[in-house]
Design an enzyme around this catalytic site. Structure first.
Site, short mmCIF file in Angstrom:
data_model
loop_
_atom_site.label_atom_id
_atom_site.label_comp_id
_atom_site.label_asym_id
_atom_site.label_seq_id
_atom_site.Cartn_x
_atom_site.Cartn_y
_atom_site.Cartn_z
N THR B 132 0.82 -1.22 0.00
CA THR B 132 0.00 0.00 0.00
C THR B 132 0.86 1.27 0.00
O THR B 132 1.87 1.34 0.68
CB THR B 132 -0.90 -0.01 1.25
OG1 THR B 132 -1.77 -1.13 1.14
CG2 THR B 132 -1.73 1.26 1.37
N GLY B 137 -4.83 3.01 -1.14
CA GLY B 137 -4.60 1.59 -0.86
C GLY B 137 -5.39 0.67 -1.76
O GLY B 137 -4.97 -0.45 -2.04
N CYS B 239 -1.09 -12.97 -2.12
CA CYS B 239 -0.80 -12.91 -0.68
C CYS B 239 -2.03 -12.42 0.06
O CYS B 239 -2.38 -12.92 1.13
CB CYS B 239 0.34 -11.95 -0.38
SG CYS B 239 1.84 -12.30 -1.28
N LEU B 240 -2.67 -11.40 -0.51
CA LEU B 240 -3.83 -10.82 0.16
C LEU B 240 -4.96 -11.83 0.30
O LEU B 240 -5.68 -11.84 1.29
CB LEU B 240 -4.31 -9.56 -0.59
CG LEU B 240 -3.35 -8.37 -0.56
CD1 LEU B 240 -3.90 -7.21 -1.38
CD2 LEU B 240 -3.06 -7.92 0.86
N ARG B 244 -6.66 -12.48 3.76
CA ARG B 244 -8.11 -12.26 3.88
C ARG B 244 -8.81 -13.53 4.36
O ARG B 244 -9.79 -13.46 5.10
CB ARG B 244 -8.69 -11.84 2.52
CG ARG B 244 -8.26 -10.46 2.11
CD ARG B 244 -8.49 -10.21 0.63
NE ARG B 244 -8.07 -8.86 0.27
CZ ARG B 244 -8.02 -8.41 -0.98
NH1 ARG B 244 -8.36 -9.21 -2.00
NH2 ARG B 244 -7.63 -7.19 -1.23
N ARG B 269 -26.78 -6.75 34.84
CA ARG B 269 -27.12 -5.34 34.97
C ARG B 269 -28.62 -5.20 35.21
O ARG B 269 -29.43 -5.60 34.37
CB ARG B 269 -26.75 -4.61 33.67
CG ARG B 269 -27.13 -3.17 33.63
CD ARG B 269 -26.24 -2.36 34.53
NE ARG B 269 -26.26 -0.95 34.23
CZ ARG B 269 -25.54 -0.07 34.90
NH1 ARG B 269 -24.74 -0.47 35.86
NH2 ARG B 269 -25.61 1.20 34.59
N LEU B 339 -23.36 -2.27 26.91
CA LEU B 339 -22.57 -1.98 28.10
C LEU B 339 -22.77 -0.57 28.63
O LEU B 339 -22.27 -0.24 29.71
CB LEU B 339 -21.07 -2.21 27.79
CG LEU B 339 -20.50 -3.58 28.16
CD1 LEU B 339 -21.17 -4.70 27.40
CD2 LEU B 339 -19.01 -3.62 27.90
N GLU B 364 -6.80 -4.80 3.95
CA GLU B 364 -6.92 -6.05 3.19
C GLU B 364 -8.15 -6.01 2.28
O GLU B 364 -8.85 -7.01 2.12
CB GLU B 364 -7.03 -7.26 4.11
CG GLU B 364 -5.90 -7.36 5.11
CD GLU B 364 -4.68 -8.02 4.54
OE1 GLU B 364 -4.75 -8.54 3.41
OE2 GLU B 364 -3.64 -7.98 5.21
N GLY B 365 -8.40 -4.86 1.70
CA GLY B 365 -9.59 -4.70 0.85
C GLY B 365 -10.72 -4.17 1.69
O GLY B 365 -11.19 -4.85 2.60
#
Lengths: 250, 385
Positions: B132, B137, B239-240, B244, B269, B339, B364-365
């Site tokens: 990137t 990117g 690779c990605l 992913r 709660r 919460l 990664e996309g």
């Protein structure tokens, strides 16, 4: 030397176990190797790593699902395993007799057993196996050192500890503090797949009938009242005292 | 493990043991510290060695290179367990495995594999992945980083942005355009003259993870540092796809963490005299979380089966990454809401996971880019052309 570690599989400490009319419902529960047995496997590995030539064998008596716990022992570093497979539940005395046959046939020098079973809280198996084998026994062991033909141990006693020597072969049952078990690593999990896991049936060791029959099991539950006392603090305190007296808490 | 649809029996023993071992180690060694690490933006240096000892790096690559050799479902469960702790911790391991070790394994020479993979697997060496760039990117083909051949060397110039592990890496896998306009990969030692890494500060996400800018100014690397087996954008994209795949599993770990936290909180709660878990609006949120986790886990499991049988398609990975990260992010936002005020502190994990997942949804996309990858696959028409 030959070291045998007895392995049990128990529900994970965080597992939510339900009690039904039919007994304990273990459906969907995650099972793990008993933590007290892990101390035994770790100690055997440490003995070997200290330079003693040792073969380490994991032995288990239990249902098919025990295989996972056995694989964990193999992944930690045990060399091979024997699984005496049965779906029947036995009392500790009968279990000890069955296991003693396997241990005797292997001619082991040292038997390491978990000090207390995490599921039923029984501490009988180690002592009963020592009795069945006719071997000396140290319970609640926190330190173990081997010499040529004997074991020097420190074990917990009531409000203190004792240091003993035992001739080998001997049975050592574990206690928290004996060691810090290692984590099985992913490469060792893969190697464990190729290690020998020998299966035996009850018939192979002469069969057995449990001396004790379980009629009913239930889990201790804690019910909460979830009662909130409202109002003026003085009145609320009086009401609280009254309630506690009513329920014979005070 | 959160497993409402009893997927666990579909996992083989190898996968179950991997998950159990990873959870035990991570709960014991990482979970007790992660809140502080996140708050202090700290990643302990010793983690590389302990992850290496456990076999967490490149765990689905072969044993002959010092890796664990896991099947892809076991590997997916490892990513799940890592991200159940923290997305930054999972990123630390998955960049090393999927973006540094995988390209060396898939595109490297035998010499490169033998030299680098065992050291990366053991954690003795750390790697980062430089694809990137600052100007966009989502469009890696437009990269400005160049590699010029000079005798038996390549000379690299350019910069890379948002690089996980950049400042702690011993090697950087840098993708650069050569004089013939073809993208190629280079293994660049980070101590090479002209190489520098600048830590990106003021992050509000992945704080327990190092993110950097890499600057390459006339960095000379031997021609043997070029990855010989791949040319073009398919190198980094391959690779990605690996990374992913791991993220599709990992995000569900984060979803599990926030679900259990929200459930426990809602059950204890009390407002208006009853636990808030008894209220319809809270139950709806909890049900959505478990519903999406169940679907995501089945999707990840099937994707793992396809990967193990060599049938996995990159658009399927896009769909799974897109879906599972987004549902985890939405679950984290819901958990934070359940919460209430407590949800804004890192005393609880919901806001930490929520902030982390904002990054995971982007890197990664991005969610939108994966939409368009799947869209192109369905229609045969590229929306980005």
């Amino acid at each position: 030397m030959k070291i045998i570690c007895i392995i049990k599989q128990v529900p994970d400490a965080e597992a939510r176990i339900r009690s039904t009319a039919a007994g304990i419902d273990l459906e969907g529960v995650t099972f793990v190797i008993d933590g007290m047995d892990e101390y035994g496997v770790e100690q055997a590995l440490r003995i070997r790593e200290s330079g003693v030539e040792a073969e380490i064998i994991a032995v288990a008596l239990g249902p098919k699902r025990y295989e996972e716990a056995i694989r964990t022992a193999l992944a930690m570093g045990a060399d091979r395993a024997i699984h005496l497979e049965t779906e029947e539940a036995f009392d500790p005395i009968t279990q000890a007799k069955l296991l003693a046959k396997v241990v005797g046939e292997e001619a082991a020098d040292l038997l390491l057993v978990g000090g207390k079973e995490a599921d039923w809280d029984s501490a009988a198996l180690g002592a009963a196996t020592a009795e069945a084998l006719g071997w000396p026994h140290s319970d609640w062991t926190t330190e173990l050192e081997l010499t040529a033909n004997s074991a020097k141990v420190t074990h917990d006693a009531d409000e203190g500890s004792e240091v003993l020597t035992l001739p080998l072969p001997a049975v050592i049952t574990t206690q928290q503090g004996l060691n810090e078990p290692r984590y099985p690593t992913l490469p060792n999990i893969m190697k464990a797949k190729r290690k020998e896991l020998k299966k035996l049936s009850l018939d192979d060791v002469g069969g057995a009938v449990s001396k004790i029959v379980i009629l009913k099991q239930e889990i201790q539950t804690r019910e909460r009242l979830n009662k909130i006392i409202e109002g003026d603090p003085m009145e609320a305190a009086q009401q609280l005292v009254k309630l506690l007296q009513q329920d014979k808490v005070i | 493990m959160l497993d409402y649809f009893q997927v666990d029996p579909l996992f083989d023993n190898e996968a179950q043991q991997t998950r159990a071992a990873a959870r035990k180690f991570l709960d014991g060694e990482v979970m007790p510290h992660i809140r502080d690490w996140f708050e202090e933006a700290y990643l302990p240096t010793g983690l590389a060695k302990s992850f290496g000892d456990m076999g967490f790096f490149g765990a689905n690559l072969p044993v002959e290179y010092g890796c664990a050799g896991l099947n892809n479902i076991a590997y997916g469960l490892l990513m799940y367990e890592l991200e159940r702790i923290d997305s930054g911790i999972r990123s630390f391991a998955s960049v090393q495995g999927a973006l540094v070790m995988y390209p060396i394994y898939a595109y490297g020479s035998e010499e490169q594999k033998n030299h680098y993979l065992p050291k990366l697997a053991s954690g003795e060496m750390i790697g980062c992945f430089g694809l990137t760039e600052a100007d966009g990117g989502s469009d890696p083909g437009a990269m400005k980083t160049r590699a010029r051949k000079e005798g038996s060397h390549y000379v690299l110039n350019g910069s890379k942005m948002w690089i996980t592990n950049g400042n702690i890496a011993d090697i950087a896998l840098v993708w650069a355009k050569c004089e013939d306009e073809v993208i190629r990969g280079f293994i660049v030692p980070t101590n090479a003259a002209g190489f520098s890494a600048n830590k990106i500060k003021h992050k509000m996400s992945l704080r327990a993870s190092v993110t950097s800018e890499l600057v390459l100014e006339d960095v000379r690397v031997d021609q043997n540092q070029l990855l010989p087996q791949v040319e073009g954008l398919k190198g980094p994209l391959g690779c990605l796809t690996q990374a992913r795949y791991g993220i599709a599993w990992g995000a569900l770990g984060a979803l599990e963490a926030v679900y259990y936290e929200a459930l426990e909180f809602a059950q204890s709660r009390i407002t208006f005299g009853k636990p808030i878990a008894s209220r319809q609006l809270v139950q709806h949120k909890l049900v959505e979380m478990v519903s999406e986790h169940s679907k995501g886990l089945l999707l990840a499991h099937r994707l793992g089966m396809l990967k193990d049988s060599g049938q996995m398609h990159y658009a399927q990975v896009s769909l799974a990454k897109r879906n599972n990260v987004r549902v985890a992010l939405e679950a984290a936002r819901s958990a934070r809401e359940i919460l209430g005020g407590s949800g804004i502190t890192v005393e609880y994990s919901a806001i930490r996971h929520m902030l982390n997942l904002e990054t995971v949804d982007t890197y990664e996309g991005t969610f939108d880019i994966h939409t368009l990858i799947v869209g192109r696959d369905l229609t045969g028409l590229g929306a980005l052309d």
